[in-house]
Design a protein around this motif. Structure first.
Motif, short mmCIF file in Angstrom:
data_model
loop_
_atom_site.label_atom_id
_atom_site.label_comp_id
_atom_site.label_asym_id
_atom_site.label_seq_id
_atom_site.Cartn_x
_atom_site.Cartn_y
_atom_site.Cartn_z
N ASP A 174 -85.51 5.52 43.39
CA ASP A 174 -86.11 5.83 44.69
C ASP A 174 -85.90 4.72 45.71
N ASN A 175 -84.67 4.22 45.79
CA ASN A 175 -84.27 3.24 46.80
C ASN A 175 -84.94 1.88 46.64
N ARG A 176 -85.43 1.60 45.42
CA ARG A 176 -85.95 0.27 45.08
C ARG A 176 -85.51 -0.01 43.65
N PHE A 177 -85.87 -1.17 43.10
CA PHE A 177 -85.51 -1.50 41.73
C PHE A 177 -86.74 -1.57 40.85
N TYR A 178 -86.64 -0.97 39.66
CA TYR A 178 -87.66 -1.09 38.63
C TYR A 178 -87.10 -1.90 37.48
N ARG A 218 -81.44 -16.57 41.02
CA ARG A 218 -80.90 -16.73 39.67
C ARG A 218 -79.57 -16.00 39.51
N GLU A 219 -78.79 -16.51 38.58
CA GLU A 219 -77.52 -15.86 38.27
C GLU A 219 -77.77 -14.48 37.68
N ALA A 220 -77.03 -13.50 38.14
CA ALA A 220 -77.22 -12.12 37.68
C ALA A 220 -75.87 -11.43 37.59
N THR A 221 -75.86 -10.33 36.87
CA THR A 221 -74.67 -9.48 36.77
C THR A 221 -75.02 -8.11 37.32
N LYS A 232 -67.62 -1.24 37.23
CA LYS A 232 -67.22 -2.57 37.69
C LYS A 232 -68.41 -3.50 37.62
N ARG A 233 -68.15 -4.77 37.37
CA ARG A 233 -69.20 -5.79 37.28
C ARG A 233 -68.93 -6.90 38.28
N THR A 234 -70.00 -7.39 38.86
CA THR A 234 -69.91 -8.50 39.80
C THR A 234 -70.99 -9.52 39.46
N HIS A 235 -70.63 -10.79 39.47
CA HIS A 235 -71.61 -11.84 39.21
C HIS A 235 -72.13 -12.36 40.55
N ALA A 236 -73.44 -12.55 40.63
CA ALA A 236 -74.05 -12.97 41.89
C ALA A 236 -75.30 -13.79 41.62
N THR A 237 -75.79 -14.44 42.65
CA THR A 237 -77.05 -15.16 42.58
C THR A 237 -78.07 -14.35 43.36
N LEU A 238 -79.09 -13.81 42.67
CA LEU A 238 -79.99 -12.83 43.27
C LEU A 238 -81.45 -13.19 43.03
N ASN A 239 -82.31 -12.47 43.75
CA ASN A 239 -83.74 -12.52 43.53
C ASN A 239 -84.31 -11.22 44.06
N VAL A 289 -78.90 -4.14 37.25
CA VAL A 289 -78.78 -5.56 37.57
C VAL A 289 -79.38 -6.34 36.41
N TYR A 290 -78.60 -7.25 35.84
CA TYR A 290 -79.03 -8.02 34.68
C TYR A 290 -79.33 -9.46 35.06
N PHE A 291 -80.54 -9.91 34.76
CA PHE A 291 -80.89 -11.33 34.81
C PHE A 291 -81.06 -11.76 33.36
#
Length: 213
Positions: free
Chosen positions: A91-95, A34-37, A44-51, A80-82
């Motif tokens: 702790d080296n992961r995303f919540y 999905r598209e994310a910011t 700085k902001r970057t737009h990307a397609t993430l999961n 990271v915004y979806f």
């Protein structure tokens, strides 16, 4: 696979991939990229397609060469915004940030991996827990939306509530009584009255209730 911060900025710019119709075996949060910011700590902001990969606990993107790779290093990332959903590095992961009031609530998405063995005779087969997924990592298959047929992912969620600048882990609504013993009666009554279960929506509801006390 990892990639440096500078290389990441270059590769993420303008990335667009088509994953329509692809299936998932529950080791990613979304059934497609999905598209994310991506907001960095330097603003700085970057737009990307993430999961988000629950097996490796990494945010995944597709490089210009068509390889699925992990955002790295994540300590330079703020959020990271979806769309309206927010994920922050911890702790080296995303919540995922589920609620931010008096007490902030986070969700850590993970999964248990198992492998379905081949037929072992008499028309039966065996399933074994996978403690080491290095083979899937080496082949890059763990970063694909669809796992090999003999692998199975069992997703689960760990919740964290921030109390006095410390993250307290829990998995069920009733466990909040131990974290807030002074509010035991109020929490128990709220759980009973509102028929609170252990799904994410109910967890958010009860934490928001506690924040309002």
């Amino acid at each position: 696979m990892k990639i440096t911060y500078i290389g990441l900025i270059i590769l993420l710019s303008g990335i667009s991939i088509n994953t329509k119709g692809q299936n998932t075996n529950h080791h990613f949060i979304f059934d497609q990229f999905r598209e994310a910011t991506v907001l960095y700590k330097n603003q700085k902001r970057t737009h990307a397609t993430l999961n988000y990969n629950k097996a490796t606990e990494e945010m995944i993107y597709t490089s210009q060469e068509g390889k699925n790779m992990a955002l790295y290093p994540i300590d330079q990332i703020d959020t990271v915004y979806f769309d309206k959903r927010k994920f922050v590095p911890v702790d080296n992961r995303f919540y995922e940030v589920l609620s931010r009031n008096k007490y902030t609530l986070y969700a850590s998405y993970r999964c248990r991996m198992s492998i379905q063995a081949q037929n072992i005779g008499y028309g039966t087969s065996s399933t074994t827990a996978v403690d080491n997924i290095s083979s899937l990592n080496t082949s890059g298959e763990i970063y694909q939306l669809k796992l090999p047929e003999n692998y199975k992912a069992e997703p689960y969620v760990l919740y964290y509530i921030e109390v006095d600048n410390q993250l307290k882990k829990f998995t069920k609504a009733k466990e909040l009584v131990k974290l807030f013993p002074d509010l035991k009666k109020e929490i128990a009554l709220f759980i009973k009255k509102n028929r609170i279960k252990n799904d994410t929506e109910s967890i958010v509801k009860i934490v928001d209730f506690i924040s309002g006390l």
